[in-house]
Design a protein around this motif. Structure first.
Motif, PDB file in Angstrom:
ATOM      1  N   GLY A   1      78.520  88.678  97.760  1.00 20.54           N
ATOM      2  CA  GLY A   1      78.594  87.855  98.820  1.00 20.54           C
ATOM      3  C   GLY A   1      79.113  88.547  99.979  1.00 20.54           C
ATOM      4  N   LEU A   2      79.812  89.763 100.144  1.00 28.34           N
ATOM      5  CA  LEU A   2      80.229  90.281 101.226  1.00 28.34           C
ATOM      6  C   LEU A   2      79.168  91.144 101.864  1.00 28.34           C
ATOM      7  N   PRO A   3      78.994  91.229 103.254  1.00 29.50           N
ATOM      8  CA  PRO A   3      78.195  92.205 104.087  1.00 29.50           C
ATOM      9  C   PRO A   3      78.757  93.649 103.859  1.00 29.50           C
ATOM     10  N   LYS A   4      77.678  94.305 103.873  1.00 29.43           N
ATOM     11  CA  LYS A   4      78.124  95.899 103.855  1.00 29.43           C
ATOM     12  C   LYS A   4      79.235  96.178 104.649  1.00 29.43           C
ATOM     13  N   ASP A   5      79.227  96.037 105.661  1.00 28.62           N
ATOM     14  CA  ASP A   5      80.398  96.401 106.680  1.00 28.62           C
ATOM     15  C   ASP A   5      81.800  95.818 106.230  1.00 28.62           C
TER      16      ASP A   5
ATOM     17  N   TRP B   1      73.438  99.476  94.660  1.00 26.73           N
ATOM     18  CA  TRP B   1      73.789  99.183  93.310  1.00 26.73           C
ATOM     19  C   TRP B   1      73.692  97.800  92.982  1.00 26.73           C
ATOM     20  N   LEU B   2      74.602  96.953  93.915  1.00 27.54           N
ATOM     21  CA  LEU B   2      74.673  95.519  93.575  1.00 27.54           C
ATOM     22  C   LEU B   2      73.485  94.760  93.692  1.00 27.54           C
ATOM     23  N   TYR B   3      72.614  95.196  95.166  1.00 21.67           N
ATOM     24  CA  TYR B   3      71.646  94.154  95.423  1.00 21.67           C
ATOM     25  C   TYR B   3      70.015  94.702  95.057  1.00 21.67           C
ATOM     26  N   HIS B   4      70.006  96.106  94.540  1.00 24.53           N
ATOM     27  CA  HIS B   4      68.858  96.608  94.569  1.00 24.53           C
ATOM     28  C   HIS B   4      68.570  96.870  93.114  1.00 24.53           C
ATOM     29  N   ARG B   5      69.806  97.337  92.437  1.00 26.94           N
ATOM     30  CA  ARG B   5      69.603  97.526  90.942  1.00 26.94           C
ATOM     31  C   ARG B   5      70.260  96.521  90.234  1.00 26.94           C
ATOM     32  N   GLY B   6      70.959  95.699  90.519  1.00 22.22           N
ATOM     33  CA  GLY B   6      71.681  94.477  89.983  1.00 22.22           C
ATOM     34  C   GLY B   6      72.662  94.915  88.927  1.00 22.22           C
TER      35      GLY B   6
ATOM     36  N   ILE C   1      76.099  81.637  96.449  1.00 20.58           N
ATOM     37  CA  ILE C   1      74.878  81.222  96.570  1.00 20.58           C
ATOM     38  C   ILE C   1      73.967  82.429  96.189  1.00 20.58           C
ATOM     39  N   VAL C   2      74.164  83.634  96.690  1.00 17.58           N
ATOM     40  CA  VAL C   2      73.401  84.938  96.465  1.00 17.58           C
ATOM     41  C   VAL C   2      73.743  85.289  94.892  1.00 17.58           C
ATOM     42  N   GLY C   3      74.683  84.614  94.318  1.00 19.89           N
ATOM     43  CA  GLY C   3      75.003  85.059  92.942  1.00 19.89           C
ATOM     44  C   GLY C   3      73.897  84.425  92.088  1.00 19.89           C
ATOM     45  N   GLN C   4      73.163  83.171  92.715  1.00 17.10           N
ATOM     46  CA  GLN C   4      72.189  82.434  91.795  1.00 17.10           C
ATOM     47  C   GLN C   4      70.919  83.386  91.966  1.00 17.10           C
ATOM     48  N   VAL C   5      70.767  84.160  92.838  1.00 20.36           N
ATOM     49  CA  VAL C   5      69.487  84.808  92.925  1.00 20.36           C
ATOM     50  C   VAL C   5      69.753  86.088  92.037  1.00 20.36           C
ATOM     51  N   LEU C   6      71.005  86.697  91.891  1.00 24.16           N
ATOM     52  CA  LEU C   6      71.283  87.848  91.053  1.00 24.16           C
ATOM     53  C   LEU C   6      70.967  87.509  89.771  1.00 24.16           C
ATOM     54  N   LEU C   7      71.645  86.240  89.500  1.00 28.20           N
ATOM     55  CA  LEU C   7      71.519  85.701  87.871  1.00 28.20           C
ATOM     56  C   LEU C   7      70.131  85.612  87.651  1.00 28.20           C
ATOM     57  N   ALA C   8      69.273  84.813  88.372  1.00 25.83           N
ATOM     58  CA  ALA C   8      68.057  84.831  88.068  1.00 25.83           C
ATOM     59  C   ALA C   8      67.394  86.091  87.702  1.00 25.83           C
TER      60      ALA C   8
ATOM     61  N   LEU D   1      71.897  88.591 102.790  1.00 19.43           N
ATOM     62  CA  LEU D   1      72.176  89.406 101.679  1.00 19.43           C
ATOM     63  C   LEU D   1      70.708  89.471 101.105  1.00 19.43           C
ATOM     64  N   VAL D   2      70.095  88.357 100.875  1.00 23.26           N
ATOM     65  CA  VAL D   2      68.770  88.404 100.240  1.00 23.26           C
ATOM     66  C   VAL D   2      67.703  89.039 100.915  1.00 23.26           C
ATOM     67  N   MET D   3      67.722  89.126 102.365  1.00 24.23           N
ATOM     68  CA  MET D   3      66.782  89.650 103.017  1.00 24.23           C
ATOM     69  C   MET D   3      67.120  91.012 103.330  1.00 24.23           C
ATOM     70  N   ASP D   4      68.263  91.458 103.221  1.00 20.68           N
ATOM     71  CA  ASP D   4      68.697  92.821 103.332  1.00 20.68           C
ATOM     72  C   ASP D   4      67.651  93.793 102.948  1.00 20.68           C
ATOM     73  N   GLY D   5      67.014  94.816 103.826  1.00 28.80           N
ATOM     74  CA  GLY D   5      65.801  95.623 103.347  1.00 28.80           C
ATOM     75  C   GLY D   5      66.502  96.789 102.245  1.00 28.80           C
ATOM     76  N   GLU D   6      67.933  96.824 102.185  1.00 27.06           N
ATOM     77  CA  GLU D   6      68.513  97.727 101.260  1.00 27.06           C
ATOM     78  C   GLU D   6      68.894  97.089  99.831  1.00 27.06           C
TER      79      GLU D   6
END
Ligand code: SAH
Ligand code: SF4
Length: 415
Positions: free
Chosen positions: A34-38, A64-69, A165-172, A226-231
């Motif tokens: 849930g925290l931005p990269k910065d 690792w968090l958002y691309h690899r889960g 909120i973003v956790g729901q997407v990761l969990l799915a 976070l969901v839209m972040d290209g990285e």
């Protein structure tokens, strides 16, 4: 001793708790989800890394968090072996807890989730032939009390955080087994292509779960960024839709700061009926709402605004209503489509669903005037996952309490 009860407290007293980006954990570690990269970079620097290291590590960890889960620092193979336990001692990678997972006969899946402080909320996954849509919640409960909505019978317990909120997407993604496998090299172009290849189950997100997303704007915005972040998850804004019951003052900000597709829960074309079924209409009327739609940043013929219209028997489903809907859309020159939602009944609901013939007739009138008006097939009815049925075991409000809260919400919105 002086009587202090009437003494005013010096300085400004803010009754609203100050939002914190970090929810404290009992073990003292900081949940990075849930925290931005910065912000992750800053935390790494505060924990003792020099500026260059902090930046590099934040970039790697984010990937690792958002691309690899990944949920374990030990799996971050491009980070020095000695550094991984250092991270694990200070930081944490969270997910909402799963209380219950249900699978419908039509493939729809519903999860009852729990926040770390014990509040329950729901998320739904709806697979179709050409897409898979995750219906994400923004609040536990809702203040708005639309009369046909089951969530509206719950109290608002609290806003969900960006991490929840973003956790729901990761969990799915976890549940669908959709994280890329194979070589775990950072910035590996080859696996990047594989990851984006066809066959992905979760392709779209709709903010149509529990709650009013525009009453939790900052958290929803931060989560969707976070969901839209290209990285990271890299979902295009074209594949994300935010649904609002019509919080007019936030709509412009939503278009400019989030830029996703907009869905508006219109549901009625006259003041009387909309006042009754969507009480927020007493504050922001139909004209004001349609003007805000017309001004919505990013709407175009290619990215039309969706008007949701729940079909309620003898309430909003006449031929005149359909004609008025067309007239309004044309008057405001809106690039629009209409989604007709057969009302999903719930125990004690004060309405019935329109007959299938009525729904069909309504749809044809709108369609004959050049506006697409598909009827949304109810999904996951056998597991109460359909639109507006989301409601956890949380305490039910009395009608009087709901009316009071609706009035308060309207007043608060006015100030
Ligand atoms: N609060 C937001 C988003 C969540 S509701 C909003 O109101 O837009 C998602 C959609 O489901 C809304 O269009 C809502 O009006 C609709 N809905 C709610 N209860 C329903 C019910 N019982 N049957 C059919 N649709 C319903
Ligand atoms: Fe809240 Fe949307 Fe339900 Fe209305 S329809 S009560 S805004 S969740």
């Amino acid at each position: 001793m002086a009587d202090t009860t009437l003494m005013s407290i010096p300085g400004q007293v803010d009754p609203v708790p100050v939002a914190r980006d970090i929810t404290p954990r009992e073990d003292g570690r900081v949940d990075l989800i849930g925290l931005p990269k910065d912000r992750i970079r800053e935390l790494f620097a505060e924990a003792g890394l020099d500026a260059k290291q902090a930046k590099l590590r934040a970039k790697q960890v984010f990937h690792w968090l958002y691309h690899r889960g990944v949920t374990d620092f030990a799996a971050m193979t491009d980070i020095a072996k000695t550094m991984r336990p250092w991270l694990a001692e200070r930081f944490y990678i969270g997910r909402p807890d799963i209380v219950e997972a249900q699978h419908s006969t039509d493939g729809t899946r519903k999860w009852l989730l729990r926040t770390s402080d014990g509040h329950e909320f729901e998320m739904v996954f709806i697979p179709d032939a050409d897409r898979g849509t995750l219906c994400v919640s923004s609040q536990v409960g809702c203040t708005l009390n639309c009369r046909f909505c089951h969530t509206g019978t719950m109290r608002l317990v609290r806003n969900l955080t960006p991490g929840e909120i973003v956790g729901q997407v990761l969990l799915a993604r976890d549940a669908l087994g959709e994280w890329p496998k194979g070589k775990m090299d950072f910035a590996d172009e080859e696996s990047e292509t594989e990851y984006r290849a066809d066959g992905r189950l979760l392709t779209n997100i709709v903010m149509m779960g529990m709650g009013e997303p525009l009453y939790n704007f900052d958290n929803v915005r931060d989560a969707l960024k976070l969901v839209m972040d290209g990285e990271g998850l890299a979902l295009s804004k074209r594949r994300i839709t935010l649904s609002t019951s019509g919080v007019v003052p936030m709509m412009d900000k939503c278009g400019k700061e989030i830029g996703v597709n907009l869905a508006v829960s219109l549901h009625a074309v006259t003041k009387d009926v909309r006042d009754e079924i969507v009480p927020l209409n007493k504050k922001y009327g139909i004209e004001e709402l349609l003007q805000a739609c017309s001004d919505y940043h990013g709407a175009s013929n290619a990215r039309r605004i969706t008007f949701e219209y729940v079909m309620l028997k003898d309430k909003n489903d006449s031929d005149e209503d359909a004609h008025e809907l067309v007239r309004l859309i044309k008057q405001y020159k809106l690039p629009a489509k209409v989604n007709l939602i057969p009302f999903n009944p719930w125990p004690g609901a004060p309405y019935e669903c329109s007959t299938p013939e009525r729904v069909k007739r309504f749809s044809s009138i709108v369609f004959e005037h050049g506006i697409s008006a598909p009827v949304r097939t109810p999904r996951g009815r056998d597991i109460d996952a359909a639109c507006g049925q989301l409601k956890t075991a949380a305490e039910k409000k009395s009608r009087a309490q709901r009316d009071r809260e609706a009035a308060e919400a309207t007043e608060a919105a006015a100030s």
